[in-house]
Design a protein around this motif. Structure first.
Motif, short mmCIF file in Angstrom:
data_model
loop_
_atom_site.label_atom_id
_atom_site.label_comp_id
_atom_site.label_asym_id
_atom_site.label_seq_id
_atom_site.Cartn_x
_atom_site.Cartn_y
_atom_site.Cartn_z
N GLY A 2 0.81 -1.21 0.00
CA GLY A 2 0.00 0.00 0.00
C GLY A 2 0.85 1.26 0.00
N PRO A 3 0.50 2.26 -0.83
CA PRO A 3 1.32 3.47 -0.96
C PRO A 3 0.95 4.62 -0.02
CG PRO A 3 -0.38 3.48 -2.63
CD PRO A 3 -0.56 2.19 -1.85
N ALA A 4 -0.04 4.43 0.85
CA ALA A 4 -0.50 5.55 1.69
C ALA A 4 0.54 5.98 2.70
CB ALA A 4 -1.81 5.18 2.39
N VAL A 5 1.34 5.03 3.19
CA VAL A 5 2.37 5.32 4.19
C VAL A 5 3.69 4.74 3.72
CG1 VAL A 5 0.75 5.43 6.13
CG2 VAL A 5 1.79 3.24 5.50
N ARG A 6 4.78 5.22 4.30
CA ARG A 6 6.10 4.68 3.96
C ARG A 6 6.17 3.20 4.33
NH1 ARG A 6 8.94 9.24 7.12
NH2 ARG A 6 7.18 10.26 6.09
N ALA A 7 7.03 2.47 3.65
CA ALA A 7 7.08 1.02 3.78
C ALA A 7 7.52 0.57 5.16
CB ALA A 7 7.99 0.42 2.72
#
Length: 320
Positions: free
Chosen positions: A254-259
């Motif tokens: 998911g791209p919403a938060v940093r990995a």
């Protein structure tokens, strides 16, 4: 709710459930699954009919139905039975959907947090269909409507001051006054994620899917994580459940938060906005029902008070 609308929805759902002439019917009477300002939902057999809110942007709804029908989102979004709304009822657009088994509110330990996270990650990773002129997701608009509803229900009530202060500390995009920052405005978003937006289809044991595209569109994907983040910050969602959800979202890309690392630079503003939205609705609903806010509602109101008491440089953090 009007009896006429419910009856008409039941007829539409029943008719859609029996498409073959002379097909025998053993359906129980239609049942009302939801009746709120944003929609009335009636089930007959394997079909659900929904009358959307009065004043719904019908062209926008049609575009969102196209999104739910996009084959790239098969396995993520529940697709409608028809690609176009049915004839409106009392100026309310009507859509038809297959019935799915919802989350059991009486079994919180079985709540599909990891599945919800993976579905969101899949939605956020999918490029917007170029053939659809998708509108912005309606998350900020719903927050602004909640605050307006609170102001109407409790005009000049000093108890609402911390909620309004927390609201005014948000950046303009989170209050639906300007567009979201460009680098966070092009992701496919659900716009109103909570556990009531998941069903198993085919019922009762099919995979989990996201439902209700009324608020879907382009925007900041962190908004779809904001409600569980706000519940966690308010002490409503246990830390271990929040971490399960967050870890599953990250594991699914998911791209919403940093990995890895601190997710709050991305989540801070949306989570504060959802905190305000929940608190404003708590004040509005409790005023309408002539009661005091319940324990969960009060927790969100108290969270707004904590936000309002922060020094300005903290209360406005990560607002770009």
């Amino acid at each position: 709710m009007t009896t006429a609308v419910v009856r008409a929805l039941g007829v539409l759902a029943h008719r859609a459930a029996h498409t073959r002439p002379g097909e025998p019917c053993a359906c129980p009477p239609p049942t009302v699954l939801a009746d709120r300002a944003d929609g009335t939902v009636v089930r007959s057999g394997a079909v659900v009919a929904k009358a959307h809110a009065s004043g719904t942007d019908t062209p926008g709804l049609l575009t969102r139905l196209g999104l739910a029908n996009d084959p790239r989102l098969t396995g993520i979004l529940l697709a409608p039975l028809e690609p176009h709304p049915a004839a409106p009822l009392d100026d309310r657009p009507v859509t038809l959907w297959p019935h799915g088994r919802p989350v059991d509110p009486g079994d919180p330990d079985a709540a599909p947090w990891e599945e919800a996270a993976a579905l969101l990650a899949g939605l956020h990773r999918t490029p917007a269909p170029p053939s659809l002129a998708l509108p912005p997701m309606r998350g900020p608009a719903k927050a602004a409507l909640a605050v307006a509803r609170m102001r109407t229900a409790r005009p000049a009530d000093p108890a609402t001051a911390p909620v309004l202060e927390a609201w005014h500390r948000l950046p303009a995009w989170a209050r639906d006054e300007v567009a979201a920052p460009a680098h966070r405005s092009y992701f496919l978003c659900h716009g109103d994620l909570h556990l009531g937006q998941l069903v198993r289809h085919p019922a009762p044991h099919g995979p989990w899917l996201l439902i209700d595209v009324d608020d879907a569109g382009l925007g900041d994907p962190a908004w779809d994580l904001a409600r569980p983040a706000a519940w966690y910050a308010a002490g409503i969602l246990p830390p271990e459940v929040w971490l399960r959800f967050l870890d599953a979202y990250r594991a699914a890309g998911g791209p919403a938060v940093r990995a890895e690392g601190d997710p709050w630079p991305e989540l801070d503003v949306p989570a504060r906005a959802l905190t305000v939205q929940c608190a404003a609705l708590a004040f509005a609903k409790s005023a309408t029902e002539d009661r005091t806010p319940d324990e969960v509602e009060q927790a969100m109101i108290d969270a707004c008070a904590r936000i309002a008491s922060l020094p300005p440089e903290l209360g406005a953090g990560h607002s770009s």
